[in-house]
Design a protein around this motif. Sequence first.
Motif, mmCIF file in Angstrom:
data_model
loop_
_atom_site.group_PDB
_atom_site.id
_atom_site.type_symbol
_atom_site.label_atom_id
_atom_site.label_comp_id
_atom_site.label_asym_id
_atom_site.label_seq_id
_atom_site.Cartn_x
_atom_site.Cartn_y
_atom_site.Cartn_z
ATOM 1 N N ALA A 137 0.849 -1.198 0.000
ATOM 2 C CA ALA A 137 0.000 0.000 0.000
ATOM 3 C C ALA A 137 0.879 1.241 0.000
ATOM 4 N N PRO A 138 0.493 2.295 -0.685
ATOM 5 C CA PRO A 138 1.286 3.537 -0.667
ATOM 6 C C PRO A 138 1.277 4.149 0.730
ATOM 7 N N PRO A 139 2.340 4.884 1.115
ATOM 8 C CA PRO A 139 2.380 5.484 2.455
ATOM 9 C C PRO A 139 1.272 6.518 2.628
ATOM 10 N N THR A 140 0.788 6.593 3.842
ATOM 11 C CA THR A 140 -0.236 7.582 4.159
ATOM 12 C C THR A 140 0.408 8.962 4.299
ATOM 13 N N PRO A 141 -0.374 10.027 4.224
ATOM 14 C CA PRO A 141 0.201 11.367 4.427
ATOM 15 C C PRO A 141 0.907 11.500 5.775
ATOM 16 N N ALA A 142 0.353 10.860 6.818
ATOM 17 C CA ALA A 142 0.987 10.930 8.138
ATOM 18 C C ALA A 142 2.343 10.240 8.126
ATOM 19 N N GLN A 143 2.430 9.073 7.457
ATOM 20 C CA GLN A 143 3.705 8.370 7.367
ATOM 21 C C GLN A 143 4.725 9.168 6.569
ATOM 22 N N MET A 144 4.276 9.803 5.489
ATOM 23 C CA MET A 144 5.175 10.618 4.677
ATOM 24 C C MET A 144 5.690 11.810 5.479
ATOM 25 N N GLN A 149 5.979 11.957 8.743
ATOM 26 C CA GLN A 149 6.891 11.433 9.768
ATOM 27 C C GLN A 149 8.260 11.131 9.166
#
Length: 310
Positions: free
Chosen positions: A45-52, A54
């Motif tokens: 799955a592509p990274p979420t905005p929160a993961q990006m 972080q």
Amino acid sequence: MKKVYGFSLVFGAYLAILAALTGCRKPPPPAPKAHAATAQAAAPAPPTPAQMAQAAEAMAVAASRTDGFIVIPKGSMTMGQAKEEVAQGEVDDALQHPVTLTRTFEMQATEVTQAEYLKNIGKLPAKQDRDCPDCPVTLVSWFQAVAYCNMLSQQRNLPKCYGLDAQGQVSFAGTACRGYRLPTEAEWEYAARAGSTKPRYADEIDEIAWVDINAGLGDVLAIHSVGRKQPNAWGLYDMLGNAAEWVNDWQGPFTSVAVTDPEGPGGGENRVFRGGCYKMPANEARANFRNGYGPKNQVEFLGFRPVRSL
């Protein structure tokens, strides 16, 4: 024709027997291709905005680190001291209260040494009680400590966190400033605790701190070289004992109200210092012990260590 027919039968039988003996088989059919929906489900799955966000923050922190400094992650703690921790004769002005720090910062792993101060400023703030380049610089006023922080910022092309007006008053740009500065009182205690809820980060005082019972050189109590005792869990040395440390805040009583990124009172008479020292008893070498002096005072047991918001 009869002979040819007989030969064909015999030759066919021979081929059948040979195939059986050699294990010859038809090649297996190719595996069916995965259904498009199945292949799509197996892809990461592509990274979420929160993961990006972080990951970007982690990269920025790594890129901006200062040699000799330790990254202190943002977080929360209970600041202050319980009633049973108050030493005899000590002013009980450090009520326990929840504190949240929303900025990751870096802190020098040791107190600023005499050699570092001399290198960056050009002269020591006063004649040191002990000529020891690797010992914490002392006899440095709060004003001299913040001037040192401004000097570090200037050397590294970072914004200065302190301003000085014509009347000699110091203004502070706040913890959002990206230059070097003194830690707030909350940042200092949070860094000293390093996740521990106890007043010290080790049970045996002799393992972590120079205090009056172990700091003797001959018959004289003396400051010692930095980094000779065990660090806390974050890798910070001498947070307790050796030299006490100036922090940024004016001295004032705590309340029990929860606070976020506190910077202390807006004014006062004394600036806070923390950590106990080689001349003080062991019961003052605690993460929650506090005291204060006027910012012009130069004291033989009082030094500092810079921090910087990341």
